[in-house]
Design an enzyme around this catalytic site. Sequence first.
Site, mmCIF file in Angstrom:
data_model
loop_
_atom_site.group_PDB
_atom_site.id
_atom_site.type_symbol
_atom_site.label_atom_id
_atom_site.label_comp_id
_atom_site.label_asym_id
_atom_site.label_seq_id
_atom_site.Cartn_x
_atom_site.Cartn_y
_atom_site.Cartn_z
ATOM 1 C CG ASP A 78 -0.117 0.589 2.464
ATOM 2 O OD1 ASP A 78 0.614 -0.199 3.091
ATOM 3 O OD2 ASP A 78 -0.217 1.793 2.749
ATOM 4 C CB CYS A 115 -6.771 3.068 -16.452
ATOM 5 S SG CYS A 115 -6.587 4.665 -17.258
ATOM 6 C CB CYS A 154 -3.088 2.281 -19.951
ATOM 7 S SG CYS A 154 -3.787 2.364 -18.288
ATOM 8 C CG HIS A 167 -3.016 6.360 -15.852
ATOM 9 N ND1 HIS A 167 -3.002 5.506 -16.937
ATOM 10 C CD2 HIS A 167 -1.718 6.549 -15.500
ATOM 11 C CE1 HIS A 167 -1.741 5.212 -17.238
ATOM 12 N NE2 HIS A 167 -0.946 5.840 -16.380
ATOM 13 C CB CYS A 213 -5.777 4.867 -21.065
ATOM 14 S SG CYS A 213 -4.438 5.690 -20.166
HETATM 15 ZN ZN LIG Z 1 -4.446 4.563 -18.126
#
Ligand SMILES: [Zn+2]
Length: 387
Positions: A273, A339, A337, A369, A342
């Site tokens: 973390d 995410c 990516c 992201h 993106c």
């Molecule tokens: Zn991304």
Amino acid sequence: MSNSFSFTLEAKRGHARAGLITTPHGRVQTPIFMPVGTQATVKSLDSADLEQLGAEIVLANTYHLYLRPGAARVAQLGGLHRFMNWPHPTLTDSGGFQVFSLDGLIDADGVTFRSHLDGSTHRFTPDTADSLQHQLGADIIMAFDDCTRDSADQHQAAAALDRTSRWAEQSLAAWEKRRRLSAQGSYQALFGIIQGGQHHHLRRLAARSICQLPFDGIALGGETIGYNSAGTVQVMDSVRELLPVDKPHYAMGLGRDPADVVLGVNLGFDMFDCVGPSRLARNGALFAGRLSIEQPAQGQTTANAGAFSFRSPYRRGRLSIARQEFASDRRPIQPDCDCATCQAGYTRAYLHHLYKTKELSYFRLATRHNLRFMVGLTEQMRSALVR
Ligand SMILES: [Zn+2]
């Protein structure tokens, strides 16, 4: 869902491990990066965002929630999961690290400190840390520890370690006394923490003492971990062989950069973390780079000698979105990516503009992201390990 905690080791390659944690609020596949929701929220994101980016467990800070809104209030409102509207696994720290950061006054039984909000005086002991975490009700809670400074000499570090060992036993006793259940009646796993600063023989002593106690998991803590890569590697190396294979290994605060998590996995740790990825996103540093599963051919160091390595065209894997070169860049942050930012087609040029104009939407787009990048990295390592 059963009201218990378990860890199953599923695969191992070198020291790198893949495993499965089960908690009363669901399972966690390891290795795992855990987003940090200091005030019971990951800044700028909601629960749906966290689910979408694949977060399986979220961390919250006992110290902050104790000050506001108060652990008793969270308990009244049904516990952390209900309060946050996050039905999945959660973890709280014991407050030890925050109290240490505030230069609290340490004595044999606990720490007296001043609130960063209004300067009022408060005191944490192993019992209060247990009671606050009982009220908050996370699935995984931490023993109260004396977080050792890197600058501590051998004598100071040994004294801190002595306290941590005693406090570990007191934390266990308090937890046993309430039958390991939260105020909401769900099982809370308790993890012990290995301290010892940068003194390797103290770290090994701490590992032996913590690992023989009936904790559900073992954590590595201290100022070094996550803030000093070389120091982290040395500490991990010195305790690794002493850690029980049948319990999760948690590197507390490690995961500021993608390479940190890769390094931690290579050295046999399962849980990570750090506030770094979300904080960096807000400050314009967006992750870019790739995981490599091949053994590095040359220039091997302990950090990359394991199963995985991380490569990026950018220093520390961070693209600085404020740079003028991105003002007309039509590409997403990283073209492949997965995410939501993106994938939705937001360009570097647009993010550059939002960042420069301090638009609120920037924080969410950037945070999604960076957190997906870290969670995705642990997912990729896991897939390679269980394959
Ligand atoms: Zn991304």
